[in-house]
Design a protein around this motif. Structure first.
Motif, PDB file in Angstrom:
ATOM      1  N   UNK A  70       0.831  -1.215   0.000  1.00  0.00           N
ATOM      2  CA  UNK A  70       0.000   0.000   0.000  1.00  0.00           C
ATOM      3  C   UNK A  70       0.863   1.263   0.000  1.00  0.00           C
ATOM      4  N   UNK A  71       1.988   1.181   0.698  1.00  0.00           N
ATOM      5  CA  UNK A  71       2.882   2.334   0.822  1.00  0.00           C
ATOM      6  C   UNK A  71       3.472   2.759  -0.516  1.00  0.00           C
ATOM      7  N   UNK A  72       3.560   1.830  -1.451  1.00  0.00           N
ATOM      8  CA  UNK A  72       4.128   2.144  -2.764  1.00  0.00           C
ATOM      9  C   UNK A  72       3.076   2.650  -3.756  1.00  0.00           C
ATOM     10  N   UNK A  73       1.790   2.644  -3.331  1.00  0.00           N
ATOM     11  CA  UNK A  73       0.722   3.096  -4.209  1.00  0.00           C
ATOM     12  C   UNK A  73       0.538   4.622  -4.102  1.00  0.00           C
ATOM     13  N   UNK A  74       0.736   5.326  -5.219  1.00  0.00           N
ATOM     14  CA  UNK A  74       0.597   6.797  -5.229  1.00  0.00           C
ATOM     15  C   UNK A  74      -0.836   7.203  -4.886  1.00  0.00           C
ATOM     16  N   UNK A  75      -1.808   6.425  -5.343  1.00  0.00           N
ATOM     17  CA  UNK A  75      -3.222   6.734  -5.094  1.00  0.00           C
ATOM     18  C   UNK A  75      -3.516   6.768  -3.590  1.00  0.00           C
ATOM     19  N   UNK A  76      -2.944   5.822  -2.858  1.00  0.00           N
ATOM     20  CA  UNK A  76      -3.160   5.740  -1.399  1.00  0.00           C
ATOM     21  C   UNK A  76      -2.526   6.933  -0.704  1.00  0.00           C
ATOM     22  N   UNK A 101       4.476  14.114   4.816  1.00  0.00           N
ATOM     23  CA  UNK A 101       4.088  12.995   3.954  1.00  0.00           C
ATOM     24  C   UNK A 101       4.469  13.276   2.501  1.00  0.00           C
ATOM     25  N   UNK A 102       4.195  14.504   2.055  1.00  0.00           N
ATOM     26  CA  UNK A 102       4.477  14.888   0.666  1.00  0.00           C
ATOM     27  C   UNK A 102       5.978  14.843   0.378  1.00  0.00           C
ATOM     28  N   UNK A 103       6.769  15.371   1.322  1.00  0.00           N
ATOM     29  CA  UNK A 103       8.219  15.422   1.112  1.00  0.00           C
ATOM     30  C   UNK A 103       8.831  14.016   1.045  1.00  0.00           C
ATOM     31  N   UNK A 104       8.187  13.055   1.710  1.00  0.00           N
ATOM     32  CA  UNK A 104       8.748  11.703   1.759  1.00  0.00           C
ATOM     33  C   UNK A 104       8.125  10.749   0.732  1.00  0.00           C
ATOM     34  N   UNK A 105       7.326  11.281  -0.165  1.00  0.00           N
ATOM     35  CA  UNK A 105       6.744  10.443  -1.218  1.00  0.00           C
ATOM     36  C   UNK A 105       7.834  10.011  -2.204  1.00  0.00           C
ATOM     37  N   UNK A 106       7.851   8.726  -2.525  1.00  0.00           N
ATOM     38  CA  UNK A 106       8.872   8.217  -3.457  1.00  0.00           C
ATOM     39  C   UNK A 106       8.599   8.689  -4.879  1.00  0.00           C
ATOM     40  N   UNK A 107       7.328   8.734  -5.248  1.00  0.00           N
ATOM     41  CA  UNK A 107       6.971   9.239  -6.579  1.00  0.00           C
ATOM     42  C   UNK A 107       5.712  10.083  -6.469  1.00  0.00           C
ATOM     43  N   UNK A 108       5.764  11.264  -7.088  1.00  0.00           N
ATOM     44  CA  UNK A 108       4.638  12.199  -7.030  1.00  0.00           C
ATOM     45  C   UNK A 108       4.036  12.327  -8.423  1.00  0.00           C
ATOM     46  N   UNK A 109       2.723  12.396  -8.484  1.00  0.00           N
ATOM     47  CA  UNK A 109       2.078  12.652  -9.772  1.00  0.00           C
ATOM     48  C   UNK A 109       1.377  14.022  -9.710  1.00  0.00           C
TER      49      UNK A 109
END
Length: 646
Positions: free
Chosen positions: A45-51, A71-79
């Motif tokens: 779940x942690x790897x899902x951008x939607x979540x 949370x935003x700063x630690x996102x691995x991939x942002x869309x």
């Protein structure tokens, strides 16, 4: 689902998170945190951008901005949704600088450009930060991308951006080029034209809106009602009111905003009867805002008892309610009630603001209570109420309470002086006949490149008049249009007449009045008549009195001045004639009254009134002072006869 050991996937979490902010209190915040912990334990779940986007949106909506940013700063991939969420969240929280910073970061990312959601979120930040350049750059970007230029929400945001920046011409140009306008487009433009008082443009646009078949909503009518209320067009307010009933907008509008606007409009148009009928028709649907609107209408017309009647019936009150009532009593010569209400509002755990103090300050001036004034000032300091109008008002009332030293200290200590504060200080010196000091403040203001307005020029002319600085006053009057581009009004001409008259130049003053571009009013003729009495100019006084009685034949003060002028020249027949005229018109002189505050207690004295409990001591003290004066006069006559004669 969890109890049935069915494992939630990304769709489950993405669907359940938007429910959290709608829960009461902090329950939504806690549930969001719990779901976040659950996601944290699930790598899939942690790897899902939607979540993560759903979590980000949840945190922003419950007001946990710090958690959202972390949370935003630690996102691995942002869309694009991630960026839109954080930008929109910052804008919704009023964090305008953060909004702009995130937007700049976004433009540096190697992604597709901003979409309509991004632009609609960022555009409101530009006028808030006074950053017109970014807004214009966004406009250029929109023009280069056809899909954005055809998006009504983006064009509406651009129109709103230009109106808030004061560029009505560009706003109207943007609006005109929109092919698919909706009701928001029309409302945005109408609101801007109403705000800037462009009468012809507002009426024409309203007509075009109906010609093009666009249906008005409650926001449209709100703009129309407020606009016509501001220009006191009650006939148009009635038309809007009738339209709102016929179209069902007033009935379907669950929010009381339009009703409150109609109440306010009728009150501004001097029709409290209509306003009261609307108010009474609401029966159980009255809220604080509705009651405040009605109270405000009564207060503006000096009907403080009617206002108090509504105030007593209110089950819920806010600070605006209390401020209105304090102002009502302060403006209607009921100082004790105003102070009592001020004390009572604090007992109800209300925290007075700048408007509360501004409403109470006139009471300090009316009662000459320097003690109450100092308490108000102390509260302002303790509460860090940083308001230039409040500082100006404090300076003004300190001057009225004969504590000019405090006024000047406050003036000196104000770090950000503006025209209001300079005017208050000049007025304070003018009030006490300190013309040189008033001129010093005025010229210091000019050295700081402040542009004087008609108010401060009136004040400084009054200061020159009271201090006998005739030449200085005439010089300032002559410089109004030549140097400061301020056109003299009737008030300025009245000041010059007073200036010449007090200086003993009665003939010059009379000549000046006859050459004025305006027809002289009661104040000007009254000023000149008073000067004629002071300087024993009987013939000019008779001419002036003739003009004055044509303008206002029922002011007893004018008759008394003329009677005294004739009496001083032993013209008893004219005195008798004036007194007969006063008797015929049934004019009586009002009783004189004065008061003084001693040991925080107000003492009132009226002519012919002997009811003061300490009258014996007062009259005995006056008798002793009178005897001492006589003894001093005799002493001076005996030893300094020349000086006494002079």
């Amino acid at each position: 689902m969890l109890r049935a050991s069915i494992l939630p996937n990304y769709a489950t979490i993405a669907n359940i998170l938007p429910i959290c902010p709608s829960l009461e209190g902090i329950a939504g915040y806690h549930l969001g945190r719990q779901i976040h912990c659950y996601v944290f334990r699930r790598a899939d779940l942690l790897s899902e951008v939607t979540v993560i986007n759903a979590l980000l949106s949840c945190y922003l909506r419950v007001g946990n901005f710090e958690g959202a940013e972390f949370l935003f700063r630690n996102m691995k991939s942002k869309d694009l949704v991630s960026w839109n969420s954080i930008i929109a969240g910052c804008a919704a929280s009023g964090k305008w600088l953060k909004t702009l910073d995130f937007f700049r970061e976004f433009t540096k990312e190697k992604m597709s450009g901003p979409d309509s959601v991004t632009l609609v979120s960022i555009l409101p930040a530009c006028p808030q930060l006074n950053n017109v350049l970014i807004g214009k750059q966004i406009h250029g970007y929109v023009i280069r991308h056809r899909f954005l230029h055809q998006d009504t929400s983006v064009i509406n945001a651009l129109t709103s951006f230009y109106t808030k920046c004061g560029n009505i011409k560009e706003a109207f140009h943007t609006f005109s080029l929109t092919s698919n306008k909706d009701v928001i487009s029309w409302n945005t433009m109408l609101d801007a034209l109403a705000e800037t008082q462009l009468h012809e443009e507002f009426i024409n646009l309203l007509k075009v809106m109906f010609v093009e078949g666009m249906e008005a909503d409650s926001i449209t009518l709100l703009a129309v009602v407020r606009y016509f209320a501001n220009i006191s067009r009650m006939d148009k307010v009635k038309e809007a009111h009738g339209f709102s009933i016929r179209s069902g907008i007033l009935l379907s509008d669950t929010e009381p905003t339009l009703v409150n606007a109609l109440l306010d409009a009728y009150a501004k148009c001097c029709n409290l009867n209509y306003a009261n009928r609307i108010f009474e028709s609401l029966s159980g649907n009255k809220n604080v805002v509705t009651c405040n609107s009605m109270i405000s209408g009564f207060v503006n017309y000096g009907l403080h008892e009617d206002a108090h009647g509504i105030f007593k019936r209110m089950t819920e009150r806010d600070l605006t309610t209390w401020n209105l009532m304090v102002r009502a009593y302060a403006e209607n010569d009921c100082p004790d009630q105003a102070v009592s209400l001020f004390t009572e509002l604090q007992h109800h755990k209300m925290r007075p603001d700048a408007m509360t103090i501004l409403s109470l300050l006139p009471v300090c001036g009316q009662t000459a209570s320097s003690n109450l004034l100092k308490q108000c000032h102390a509260y302002v300091i303790r509460s860090f109420l940083d308001d230039v109008y409040l500082v100006g008002a404090l300076i003004d009332v300190y001057s009225k309470c004969a504590t000019l030293g405090y006024a000047y200290k406050l003036f000196q200590s104000s770090p950000a002086k503006d025209l209001v504060i300079f005017t208050a200080m000049v007025g304070g010196y003018a009030m006490h006949g300190m013309g040189e000091e008033a001129l010093g403040i005025f010229y210091h203001m000019l050295e700081l490149d402040f542009k004087p307005d008609h108010v401060i020029i009136t004040t400084v002319l009054s200061a020159c008049s009271h201090a006998g600085l005739v030449d200085e006053g005439l010089k300032i009057f002559d410089s109004m249009e030549k140097t400061h581009q301020v056109k003299p009004s009737m008030e300025h001409y009245a000041c010059v007449v007073d200036l010449l008259a007090r200086g003993g130049r009665i003939k010059d003053a009379f000549s000046f009045v006859t050459r004025m571009p305006f027809k002289a009013d009661t104040n000007i003729w009254g000023t000149l008549l008073g000067a004629c009495k002071t300087h024993q100019e009987v013939d000019i006084g008779r001419t002036v009195a003739g003009h004055l009685l044509q303008v206002n034949a029922n002011d007893i003060g004018n008759y008394i001045v003329m009677s005294n002028l004739y009496a001083a020249n032993a013209r008893w027949d004219e005195v008798l004639e004036i007194r007969k005229s006063m008797k015929t018109r049934d004019l009586k002189k009002p009783v004189g009254c004065s008061w003084i505050e001693v040991e925080q207690k107000k003492n009132v004295f009226a002519a012919g009134d002997y009811s003061h409990p300490q009258r014996r001591m007062i009259y005995e003290t006056l008798r002793i002072l009178d005897e001492q004066n006589k003894e001093l006069y005799q002493f001076c006559t005996l030893f300094f006869p020349r000086k006494v004669k002079a």
